[in-house]
Design an enzyme around this catalytic site. Sequence first.
Site, mmCIF file in Angstrom:
data_model
loop_
_atom_site.group_PDB
_atom_site.id
_atom_site.type_symbol
_atom_site.label_atom_id
_atom_site.label_comp_id
_atom_site.label_asym_id
_atom_site.label_seq_id
_atom_site.Cartn_x
_atom_site.Cartn_y
_atom_site.Cartn_z
ATOM 1 N N GLU A 18 0.825 -1.089 0.053
ATOM 2 C CA GLU A 18 -0.100 0.027 0.038
ATOM 3 C C GLU A 18 0.816 1.208 0.044
ATOM 4 O OE1 GLU A 18 -3.290 0.143 2.720
ATOM 5 O OE2 GLU A 18 -3.524 -2.264 2.638
ATOM 6 N N HIS A 71 1.715 -7.437 7.321
ATOM 7 C CA HIS A 71 1.066 -6.349 6.393
ATOM 8 C C HIS A 71 1.358 -5.045 6.991
ATOM 9 C CE1 HIS A 71 -2.193 -4.544 4.000
ATOM 10 N NE2 HIS A 71 -1.368 -4.960 2.999
ATOM 11 N N HIS A 99 4.508 -19.476 14.564
ATOM 12 C CA HIS A 99 3.541 -19.877 13.651
ATOM 13 C C HIS A 99 2.248 -19.320 13.259
ATOM 14 C CE1 HIS A 99 6.448 -23.234 13.021
ATOM 15 N NE2 HIS A 99 6.656 -23.382 14.377
ATOM 16 N N HIS A 151 -0.177 -6.477 11.947
ATOM 17 C CA HIS A 151 -0.597 -5.597 10.853
ATOM 18 C C HIS A 151 -0.257 -4.184 11.501
ATOM 19 C CE1 HIS A 151 -3.127 -4.066 8.080
ATOM 20 N NE2 HIS A 151 -3.280 -5.376 7.844
#
Length: 181
Positions: A47, A67, A84, A89
């Site tokens: 982004e 992300h 895991h 974010h």
Amino acid sequence: MHFPNPHKQHPKVSKKAWISETAVIIGNVTIADNVFVGPNAVLRADEPGSSITVHSGSNVQDNVVVHALSHSDVIIGKNTSLAHGCIVHGPCRIGEGCFIGFGAVVFDCDIGKDTLVLHRAIVRGVNISSGMMVPDGTVVTSQDCADRLEEITKDLTDFKRSVVLANIDLVEGYIKLGEES
């Protein structure tokens, strides 16, 4: 697999890192020396104005998703483990020597160094001081809750250090194996 983002930013990956062939790294991502990125991990800074930095000695294990939203950063401090299936974010800063457990979700937060977020915990919109522990399954979405967390125990400090060392050994072993082929 490394891909540029739509803004033509390419991942920057140290030759001293080991990245699984099934990991996906997209865009403005920087990965330092001695970083392990496991199978099916996704690190995506695609982004506008987003970035992800993974500092040396850290590990991003199997099926982890990292992300960054537009105009935000994700910073993973040195010697930190993303276990895991966790989701990290951005905006998010995780300090040096931290451990984010299996299936945990961290978003829009600042986590101090040497902090442990255990399995299936959720941390959102708070600052967590250094040396704290978020228990399994705990939801921390208010600063008041974050301020009441207990300090990490010695056995859990030892555990998180052992995970980092094991993954650095894997990086060295996989790089050596690749050189021998």
